[in-house]
Design a protein around this motif. Structure first.
Motif, PDB file in Angstrom:
ATOM      1  N   VAL A  78       8.030  -2.602   7.092  1.00 29.99           N
ATOM      2  CA  VAL A  78       7.112  -3.528   7.760  1.00 29.99           C
ATOM      3  C   VAL A  78       5.971  -3.884   6.816  1.00 29.99           C
ATOM      4  O   VAL A  78       5.346  -3.000   6.216  1.00 29.99           O
ATOM      5  N   VAL A  79       5.709  -5.185   6.683  1.00 29.67           N
ATOM      6  CA  VAL A  79       4.578  -5.668   5.886  1.00 29.67           C
ATOM      7  C   VAL A  79       3.647  -6.425   6.839  1.00 29.67           C
ATOM      8  O   VAL A  79       3.908  -7.571   7.196  1.00 29.67           O
ATOM      9  N   PRO A  80       2.553  -5.790   7.288  1.00 31.23           N
ATOM     10  CA  PRO A  80       1.659  -6.455   8.238  1.00 31.23           C
ATOM     11  C   PRO A  80       0.824  -7.539   7.585  1.00 31.23           C
ATOM     12  O   PRO A  80       0.662  -7.568   6.355  1.00 31.23           O
ATOM     13  N   PHE A  97       1.032   8.400  -0.469  1.00 36.03           N
ATOM     14  CA  PHE A  97       0.706   8.699   0.928  1.00 36.03           C
ATOM     15  C   PHE A  97       1.737   8.094   1.873  1.00 36.03           C
ATOM     16  O   PHE A  97       2.284   8.787   2.746  1.00 36.03           O
ATOM     17  N   PHE A  98       2.022   6.790   1.699  1.00 36.53           N
ATOM     18  CA  PHE A  98       2.975   6.140   2.591  1.00 36.53           C
ATOM     19  C   PHE A  98       4.397   6.656   2.370  1.00 36.53           C
ATOM     20  O   PHE A  98       5.186   6.761   3.319  1.00 36.53           O
ATOM     21  N   GLY A  99       4.722   7.015   1.135  1.00 36.58           N
ATOM     22  CA  GLY A  99       6.040   7.557   0.864  1.00 36.58           C
ATOM     23  C   GLY A  99       6.279   8.859   1.594  1.00 36.58           C
ATOM     24  O   GLY A  99       7.384   9.101   2.109  1.00 36.58           O
ATOM     25  N   ARG A 139      -2.167  -7.739  -1.600  1.00 37.25           N
ATOM     26  CA  ARG A 139      -1.024  -8.163  -0.799  1.00 37.25           C
ATOM     27  C   ARG A 139       0.285  -7.660  -1.407  1.00 37.25           C
ATOM     28  O   ARG A 139       1.199  -7.250  -0.696  1.00 37.25           O
ATOM     29  N   ARG A 140       0.383  -7.704  -2.731  1.00 36.61           N
ATOM     30  CA  ARG A 140       1.605  -7.226  -3.391  1.00 36.61           C
ATOM     31  C   ARG A 140       1.768  -5.716  -3.206  1.00 36.61           C
ATOM     32  O   ARG A 140       2.872  -5.228  -2.971  1.00 36.61           O
ATOM     33  N   LEU A 141       0.662  -4.987  -3.287  1.00 35.11           N
ATOM     34  CA  LEU A 141       0.741  -3.543  -3.061  1.00 35.11           C
ATOM     35  C   LEU A 141       1.089  -3.241  -1.608  1.00 35.11           C
ATOM     36  O   LEU A 141       1.821  -2.295  -1.316  1.00 35.11           O
ATOM     37  N   ALA A 145       4.323  -0.962  -0.310  1.00 37.78           N
ATOM     38  CA  ALA A 145       4.280   0.174   0.616  1.00 37.78           C
ATOM     39  C   ALA A 145       5.388   0.094   1.658  1.00 37.78           C
ATOM     40  O   ALA A 145       5.865   1.125   2.143  1.00 37.78           O
ATOM     41  N   GLY A 146       5.795  -1.126   2.003  1.00 37.80           N
ATOM     42  CA  GLY A 146       6.852  -1.290   2.989  1.00 37.80           C
ATOM     43  C   GLY A 146       8.250  -1.191   2.419  1.00 37.80           C
ATOM     44  O   GLY A 146       9.237  -1.203   3.177  1.00 37.80           O
TER      45      GLY A 146
END
Length: 282
Positions: A78-80, A97-99, A139-141, A145-146
């Protein structure tokens, strides 16, 4: 990969979704267009497992999101619209962290971080705190993360809002590369030009219903070789609507306080004349 069938959702007396259905295959980008309040966010919320539908079904890679939400989320990225990152951390630490939230660790996590940083062209900035990043870099980062867990399905909610044209173009190239890797992508946007340049198929949603769906060529054929035009601005809606309704060359597909979606032949000449007339009438 994504199969949405007859989704319905009410909030009190408001029907947010009225039997929405669509499918997205592997490697395909499906554009979901519509104004604020059209039902896009509710549809995305259901696909994320955050909103429970009143009726209908949504499956991701064959997994029912309502019955097996945890299994479905394992194949979902998901990319909000809003950047969901920690500014005091570096790009690499944010991704770590997200991983870990995705259950990644050790060499698998490190390799995944290296892969997505390279994909979004941020490898050389990996150790820097992101508070100094530009809007486009953030935005690219956010997209990276998604993608850490290599999802089969990716939902992207207006990832280019507020960006300059050059940065928008780089994000669109990134979305194409995600689909080229085999993921099924749902891409929500307000921008008809983005959908035209990016999407394999387009669905236009308003007031909780899909008004039209198909490839750009199919939509053009359905419009009888007419051009599809989206107008946004602060013009007088009532006057413009009156003028265009009185002109048989126009067909209004959608009307809201801030946007008109219509079809017309010879758009450049016809639209200019109609807007001049409606301005004078207003």
């Amino acid at each position: 990969m994504i199969d949405v069938s007859g989704l319905r959702k009410k909030y009190g007396d408001i029907e947010a979704l009225k039997g929405v259905s669509f499918r997205v295959g592997a490697g395909e980008i499906f554009g979901l267009l519509g104004p604020n309040g059209a039902g896009k966010s509710t549809a995305i919320g259901i696909l994320c497992g955050l909103v429970k539908p009143d009726a209908g079904q949504a499956t991701l890679n064959g997994i029912d999101i309502s019955r097996k939400p945890i299994d479905a989320r394992r194949v979902l990225g998901v990319v909000p619209q809003e950047v969901a990152l920690y500014t005091e951390l570096s790009a690499r630490d944010n991704l770590a962290f997200f991983g870990r939230l995705y259950g990644l660790g050790g060499t698998r996590l490190s390799s995944a971080i290296d892969r997505v940083l390279a994909k979004v062209n941020l490898s050389d900035r990996a150790k820097e705190p992101i508070e100094g990043f530009s809007g486009g870099m953030l935005r690219r980062l956010n997209i990276a993360a998604g993608l850490l867990h290599d999802p089969k399905v990716v939902l992207m909610d207006e990832p280019t809002v507020g960006l300059d044209p050059q940065t928008r173009a780089s994000i669109l190239d990134l979305v194409r590369s995600i689909a080229a890797g085999g993921a099924a992508v749902v891409y929500t946007t307000h921008y008809l030009d983005e959908a035209e340049r990016l999407c394999d198929r387009i669905g236009i949603i308003d007031h909780g219903s899909i008004l039209v769906e198909g490839t750009l060529q199919e939509l053009r054929q359905a419009a009888g070789a007419r051009e599809i035009i989206a107008l946004r601005g602060t013009f007088t809606i009532d006057a413009v609507t009156r003028e265009m309704t009185a002109r048989p060359e126009f067909e209004l597909l959608k009307v809201s306080d801030t946007e008109l979606l219509l079809t017309v032949q010879h758009a450049e000449q016809q639209l200019a004349a109609a807007l001049v007339a409606s301005t004078m009438a207003g």
